[in-house]
Design an enzyme around this catalytic site. Structure first.
Site, PDB file in Angstrom:
ATOM      1  N   GLU A  82     -45.518  46.598  56.783  1.00  0.00           N
ATOM      2  CA  GLU A  82     -46.922  46.954  57.132  1.00  0.00           C
ATOM      3  C   GLU A  82     -47.743  45.987  56.370  1.00  0.00           C
ATOM      4  O   GLU A  82     -47.475  45.337  55.223  1.00  0.00           O
ATOM      5  CB  GLU A  82     -47.122  48.334  56.194  1.00  0.00           C
ATOM      6  CG  GLU A  82     -46.393  49.394  56.960  1.00  0.00           C
ATOM      7  CD  GLU A  82     -46.712  50.769  56.105  1.00  0.00           C
ATOM      8  OE1 GLU A  82     -47.741  50.881  55.232  1.00  0.00           O
ATOM      9  OE2 GLU A  82     -46.081  51.733  56.695  1.00  0.00           O
TER      10      GLU A  82
ATOM     11  N   HIS B   1     -51.270  54.349  57.883  1.00  0.00           N
ATOM     12  CA  HIS B   1     -50.969  54.823  56.885  1.00  0.00           C
ATOM     13  C   HIS B   1     -51.871  55.697  56.117  1.00  0.00           C
ATOM     14  O   HIS B   1     -52.183  55.388  54.983  1.00  0.00           O
ATOM     15  CB  HIS B   1     -50.210  53.644  56.103  1.00  0.00           C
ATOM     16  CG  HIS B   1     -49.221  54.445  55.233  1.00  0.00           C
ATOM     17  ND1 HIS B   1     -47.847  53.582  54.494  1.00  0.00           N
ATOM     18  CD2 HIS B   1     -49.071  55.327  54.474  1.00  0.00           C
ATOM     19  CE1 HIS B   1     -47.428  54.198  53.775  1.00  0.00           C
ATOM     20  NE2 HIS B   1     -47.764  55.433  53.331  1.00  0.00           N
TER      21      HIS B   1
END
Length: 326
Positions: A267, A291
């Site tokens: 990420e 997220h």
């Protein structure tokens, strides 16, 4: 009393949701890569960190005087557990604060995928209103009501997701060797089943497990092949639990009806992530979010207030931390 706190998230995160640090604490807000963090931890009483972000190096805690590491969410996988335990620093999280937000995300994403809402938006903007409406009708697109929902991981978040789908009159099955509240699950009509049976029998599979050795790569090509044709996957747990290449292949082949992905192996996802390379119908069956499944203003306010309360409990009241993870 040591009221000094190092916080690795901006002060604005707290103030904009009405959850500022208590006046009893002296807080230094710093970026995780600030070179001064390590030295400050040698004199601080507590460290406050977000649950999401890169791993914190074990060396950061060499010589630290911390009485508490407080995570402002549930996940603690940013920390090197062996190093933290060796240093004797308690770690606490805030469990359950994002339950409602995650459950809302899962149901909304499921509906978006099943009814092809985002796909419809894309097609209409391309000028394909008539053709795509005809396709939706001929494909007999359905909604959420009455489906079988398979929940992998039946802790507090899995339970909240089950309750949300129960309100949609869905059938709930779950897989968890140690569910948080079997009696509460039974009251919803939720049934425990084996992992293979859950995959084979569910219209929607939603994941709510931590990233540990037992769950790393839990869903791969074999698992996708065993799922019902047209089933939907919701990945809102932790990156690394789903094989992203296998997911891309299942979407491209059309075996999966859709997938919502909120977490990634890296990420932010890198340009070579197979999910970002999808084209055609496979890409349209995929809903990507950054997220944020558990992130709402309401959830953030609860998480932050709970975190500050626990820091105060330890530093100003001298009590042991609540919600200690290890």
């Amino acid at each position: 009393m040591n009221d000094k706190v190092v916080c690795l998230r901006p002060e604005a995160d707290f103030t904009r949701v009405g959850a500022p640090a208590p006046a009893s604490l002296s807080v230094s807000y710093m970026a995780p890569d600030d070179q001064a963090v390590a030295s400050l931890l040698k004199s601080a009483g507590a460290l406050v960190i977000p649950a999401v972000g890169p791993k914190l190096p074990a060396s950061l805690f060499d010589g630290a005087s911390l009485k508490l590491i407080q995570v402002t969410g549930a996940g603690v996988d940013r920390l090197d557990r062996a190093a933290i335990e060796k240093a004797g620093i308690p770690v606490a999280n805030v469990a359950g604060g994002s339950n409602a937000a995650v459950a809302e995300y899962v149901v909304a994403s499921t509906s978006t995928l099943l009814r092809r809402l985002a796909w419809s938006d894309s097609e209409i903007k391309k000028g394909n209103y008539i053709a795509f409406r005809s396709r939706l009708l001929s494909d007999n697109v359905g909604g959420v009501e009455g489906l079988t929902i398979g929940i992998v991981g039946f802790g507090v978040i899995g339970m909240a997701v089950a309750e949300a789908f129960h309100r949609q009159r869905c059938n709930i099955v779950y897989y968890d060797p140690a569910p948080s509240d079997p009696a509460r699950a039974a009251a919803l009509g939720a049934r425990p089943v084996g992992f293979a049976d859950l995959l084979a029998g569910s219209d929607v599979v939603t994941l709510h497990v931590p990233l540990i050795p037992a769950t790393t790569g839990l869903i791969g090509a074999k698992e996708f092949a065993s799922m019902k044709p047209g089933a939907v996957l919701i990945q809102a747990s932790r990156g690394g639990i789903v094989d992203e290449q296998a997911l891309a292949d299942a979407l491209t082949s059309g075996h999966l009806g859709g997938a919502a992905v909120d977490v990634y192996s890296t990420e932010p996802p890198t340009a070579d992530n197979p999910l970002l390379k999808l084209t055609g119908d496979g890409a349209e069956r995929l809903l990507l979010t950054p997220h944020i499944a558990g992130v709402t203003r309401q959830a953030a306010a609860f998480l932050f207030r709970s975190a500050w309360h626990n820091v105060e409990r330890v530093l100003t009241s001298g009590k042991p931390p609540a919600n200690r993870v290890y």
